[in-house]
Write a protein that holds these residues in place. Structure first.
Motif, PDB file in Angstrom:
ATOM      1  N   ALA A 189       0.836  -1.208   0.000  1.00 40.26           N
ATOM      2  CA  ALA A 189       0.000   0.000   0.000  1.00 40.26           C
ATOM      3  C   ALA A 189       0.869   1.255   0.000  1.00 40.26           C
ATOM      4  CB  ALA A 189      -0.927  -0.011   1.206  1.00 40.26           C
ATOM      5  N   ALA A 190       1.917   1.262   0.825  1.00 40.13           N
ATOM      6  CA  ALA A 190       2.814   2.415   0.897  1.00 40.13           C
ATOM      7  C   ALA A 190       3.503   2.657  -0.439  1.00 40.13           C
ATOM      8  CB  ALA A 190       3.855   2.197   1.995  1.00 40.13           C
ATOM      9  N   GLU A 191       3.918   1.586  -1.100  1.00 39.65           N
ATOM     10  CA  GLU A 191       4.616   1.721  -2.377  1.00 39.65           C
ATOM     11  C   GLU A 191       3.686   2.232  -3.481  1.00 39.65           C
ATOM     12  OE1 GLU A 191       8.402   0.683  -3.269  1.00 39.65           O
ATOM     13  OE2 GLU A 191       7.766   2.024  -1.660  1.00 39.65           O
ATOM     14  N   ILE A 192       2.441   1.798  -3.464  1.00 40.81           N
ATOM     15  CA  ILE A 192       1.484   2.284  -4.462  1.00 40.81           C
ATOM     16  C   ILE A 192       1.257   3.789  -4.301  1.00 40.81           C
ATOM     17  CG2 ILE A 192      -0.979   2.258  -5.071  1.00 40.81           C
ATOM     18  CD1 ILE A 192      -0.864  -0.808  -4.809  1.00 40.81           C
ATOM     19  N   ILE A 193       1.137   4.235  -3.062  1.00 44.07           N
ATOM     20  CA  ILE A 193       0.964   5.676  -2.819  1.00 44.07           C
ATOM     21  C   ILE A 193       2.209   6.432  -3.290  1.00 44.07           C
ATOM     22  CG2 ILE A 193       0.696   7.440  -1.029  1.00 44.07           C
ATOM     23  CD1 ILE A 193      -0.865   5.208   0.578  1.00 44.07           C
ATOM     24  N   ARG A 194       3.388   5.890  -2.995  1.00 42.54           N
ATOM     25  CA  ARG A 194       4.631   6.562  -3.407  1.00 42.54           C
ATOM     26  C   ARG A 194       4.751   6.594  -4.928  1.00 42.54           C
ATOM     27  NH1 ARG A 194      10.185   5.564  -4.038  1.00 42.54           N
ATOM     28  NH2 ARG A 194       9.935   3.304  -3.737  1.00 42.54           N
ATOM     29  N   GLU A 195       4.285   5.543  -5.598  1.00 44.12           N
ATOM     30  CA  GLU A 195       4.328   5.532  -7.066  1.00 44.12           C
ATOM     31  C   GLU A 195       3.509   6.688  -7.634  1.00 44.12           C
ATOM     32  OE1 GLU A 195       3.624   2.186 -10.429  1.00 44.12           O
ATOM     33  OE2 GLU A 195       1.829   2.767  -9.299  1.00 44.12           O
ATOM     34  N   LYS A 196       2.328   6.929  -7.069  1.00 39.47           N
ATOM     35  CA  LYS A 196       1.476   8.004  -7.586  1.00 39.47           C
ATOM     36  C   LYS A 196       2.110   9.381  -7.341  1.00 39.47           C
ATOM     37  CE  LYS A 196      -1.046   4.629  -8.621  1.00 39.47           C
ATOM     38  NZ  LYS A 196      -0.728   3.992  -9.922  1.00 39.47           N
ATOM     39  N   LEU A 197       2.827   9.507  -6.232  1.00 34.61           N
ATOM     40  CA  LEU A 197       3.546  10.749  -5.966  1.00 34.61           C
ATOM     41  C   LEU A 197       4.680  10.940  -6.972  1.00 34.61           C
ATOM     42  CD1 LEU A 197       3.600  10.365  -2.093  1.00 34.61           C
ATOM     43  CD2 LEU A 197       2.583  12.304  -3.294  1.00 34.61           C
ATOM     44  N   LEU A 198       5.377   9.854  -7.288  1.00 33.59           N
ATOM     45  CA  LEU A 198       6.445   9.914  -8.280  1.00 33.59           C
ATOM     46  C   LEU A 198       5.919  10.356  -9.637  1.00 33.59           C
ATOM     47  CD1 LEU A 198       8.407   6.653  -7.410  1.00 33.59           C
ATOM     48  CD2 LEU A 198       9.426   8.920  -7.502  1.00 33.59           C
ATOM     49  N   ASP A 258      -5.810   1.846  -7.609  1.00 28.48           N
ATOM     50  CA  ASP A 258      -4.880   0.714  -7.651  1.00 28.48           C
ATOM     51  C   ASP A 258      -5.020  -0.175  -6.426  1.00 28.48           C
ATOM     52  OD1 ASP A 258      -3.850   1.361 -10.090  1.00 28.48           O
ATOM     53  OD2 ASP A 258      -1.751   1.402  -9.443  1.00 28.48           O
ATOM     54  N   LEU A 259      -5.235   0.440  -5.270  1.00 25.99           N
ATOM     55  CA  LEU A 259      -5.387  -0.338  -4.038  1.00 25.99           C
ATOM     56  C   LEU A 259      -6.638  -1.203  -4.076  1.00 25.99           C
ATOM     57  CD1 LEU A 259      -4.376   2.452  -1.499  1.00 25.99           C
ATOM     58  CD2 LEU A 259      -3.110   0.335  -1.903  1.00 25.99           C
ATOM     59  N   LYS A 261      -8.033  -2.386  -6.728  1.00 24.04           N
ATOM     60  CA  LYS A 261      -7.749  -3.465  -7.680  1.00 24.04           C
ATOM     61  C   LYS A 261      -6.880  -4.535  -7.034  1.00 24.04           C
ATOM     62  CE  LYS A 261      -5.821  -4.285 -12.293  1.00 24.04           C
ATOM     63  NZ  LYS A 261      -5.147  -3.653 -13.465  1.00 24.04           N
ATOM     64  N   LEU A 262      -5.881  -4.092  -6.244  1.00 22.04           N
ATOM     65  CA  LEU A 262      -4.967  -5.025  -5.584  1.00 22.04           C
ATOM     66  C   LEU A 262      -5.682  -5.874  -4.536  1.00 22.04           C
ATOM     67  CD1 LEU A 262      -2.046  -6.025  -4.937  1.00 22.04           C
ATOM     68  CD2 LEU A 262      -1.898  -4.120  -3.312  1.00 22.04           C
ATOM     69  N   PHE A 263      -6.496  -5.232  -3.688  1.00 19.67           N
ATOM     70  CA  PHE A 263      -7.117  -5.940  -2.567  1.00 19.67           C
ATOM     71  C   PHE A 263      -8.499  -6.499  -2.888  1.00 19.67           C
ATOM     72  CE2 PHE A 263      -4.359  -2.776  -0.189  1.00 19.67           C
ATOM     73  CZ  PHE A 263      -3.363  -3.707   0.090  1.00 19.67           C
ATOM     74  N   GLY A 264      -9.075  -6.116  -4.019  1.00 12.16           N
ATOM     75  CA  GLY A 264     -10.361  -6.656  -4.430  1.00 12.16           C
ATOM     76  C   GLY A 264     -11.526  -6.185  -3.581  1.00 12.16           C
ATOM     77  N   THR A 265     -11.409  -5.015  -2.981  1.00  8.08           N
ATOM     78  CA  THR A 265     -12.495  -4.479  -2.166  1.00  8.08           C
ATOM     79  C   THR A 265     -12.391  -2.957  -2.119  1.00  8.08           C
ATOM     80  OG1 THR A 265     -13.621  -4.690  -0.025  1.00  8.08           O
ATOM     81  CG2 THR A 265     -11.216  -4.561   0.029  1.00  8.08           C
ATOM     82  N   LYS A 266     -13.410  -2.305  -1.564  1.00  9.28           N
ATOM     83  CA  LYS A 266     -13.397  -0.859  -1.444  1.00  9.28           C
ATOM     84  C   LYS A 266     -12.323  -0.420  -0.448  1.00  9.28           C
ATOM     85  CE  LYS A 266     -16.793   0.468  -4.146  1.00  9.28           C
ATOM     86  NZ  LYS A 266     -16.551   1.390  -5.272  1.00  9.28           N
ATOM     87  N   VAL A 267     -11.718   0.732  -0.729  1.00  9.80           N
ATOM     88  CA  VAL A 267     -10.665   1.258   0.141  1.00  9.80           C
ATOM     89  C   VAL A 267     -10.991   2.700   0.527  1.00  9.80           C
ATOM     90  CG1 VAL A 267      -8.234   1.971   0.259  1.00  9.80           C
ATOM     91  CG2 VAL A 267      -8.847  -0.236  -0.766  1.00  9.80           C
TER      92      VAL A 267
END
Length: 295
Positions: A189-198, A258-259, A261-267
């Motif tokens: 989860a942390a890496e996905i957030i960092r990717e969007k910042l990048l 993306d989250l 899609k990854l976890f298959g549920t609402k975030v």
């Protein structure tokens, strides 16, 4: 007969290592961006196919470190080399060999570790240029195989997998058959957030960002995530948040998609931005943000 082994994917920053890993697995487990030094930690990607289990290690790009974070990243890449049963040296199909590739080749000569040369970004160069690059590498090392490919388009990716399979030692699998990564949900989860910042931020701001998951609560039909984004300067905080919070909302929207899609549920994603001045220059701060060697 079962075969398994650790395969280190190494090379310069921004050469396509994470893109290759995702293409090999058919799943996105490593973040990618067009900025160098995107990958900071070693990420395991596990692929079980037939009797073979491939344990790929996506490593940070090897570069000259400018701070404690950079030192950690280079040490991580080098330690992965030492643990590998096979190495995939990834290089640009049309660029000259640098000290990074030469140093990896020197290690391969001394260790005797079998290696596959993966020449990426073939879509950008003429066949004659790629052939010249192959000749230059073949003149300095006897690779187990040389594979020109385009990781972004998936071309010849299966050839890399086939050649790595020839290098795997016999042995029982290290991981369950259905496992694809060793990354905890919080880390992903942390890496996905960092990717969007990048992807949304310019210049040097993204390189001074760390993301820490303060809360991860799975309620069955909803996952609640609270993440803190640390930057190095107060001026950077303003850029990350944006006018009336517009930039942070955009990052949150992209990350949430993306989250889910990854976890298959609402975030439900709650983002906060904090300042930790010059944290990349402090070994303690680098370690506190999760960038520390495993014992």
């Amino acid at each position: 007969m079962k075969k398994t082994g650790y395969i280190a994917i190494v090379g310069r920053p921004n050469v396509g290592k994470s893109t290759l890993l995702n293409a090999l697995l058919g799943e996105k487990i490593a973040i990618v961006s067009n900025k160098p030094q995107t990958t900071r930690n070693r990420i395991l990607g596990i692929l079980t196919k037939g009797e073979n289990q491939f344990v790929f290690m996506d490593t940070p790009g090897i570069h000259t470190p400018q701070n404690d974070l950079g030192t950690y990243m280079v040490e991580t890449a080098k330690s992965s080399l030492q643990e590998a049963d096979c190495v995939v040296l990834m290089a640009d199909a049309g660029r000259e060999m640098t000290s990074v590739e030469k140093n990896v080749i020197d290690y391969l000569k001394k260790s005797g570790t079998p290696a596959v040369l993966a020449l990426n970004k073939t879509d950008l160069y003429r066949a004659e240029t790629i052939a010249e690059t192959i000749q230059k590498y073949a003149a300095v090392h006897d690779f187990a195989a040389v594979v020109p490919l385009c990781a972004k388009n998936g071309r010849q990716v299966n050839d890399v997998l086939e050649e790595c399979g020839k290098c795997l030692p016999a042995g029982e699998w290290f991981f369950p058959e259905d496992m694809i990564t060793d990354q905890p949900e919080r880390a992903m989860a942390a890496e996905i957030i960092r990717e969007k910042l990048l992807r949304t931020l310019d210049k040097e701001v993204p390189h001074g960002i760390a993301v820490v998951i303060e809360e991860f609560k799975d309620e069955g039909t909803l996952i609640r995530i609270r993440a803190e984004i640390f930057c190095e300067k107060a001026s950077h905080k303003g850029i990350i948040v944006g006018k009336n919070g517009a930039e942070l909302k955009l990052v949150g929207s992209y990350a949430r998609a993306d989250l889910e899609k990854l976890f298959g549920t609402k975030v439900y994603l709650n983002l906060w931005v904090k300042v930790k001045e010059n944290w990349r220059e402090s070994r303690a701060a680098v370690g506190n943000f999760g960038y520390k060697e495993e014992k």
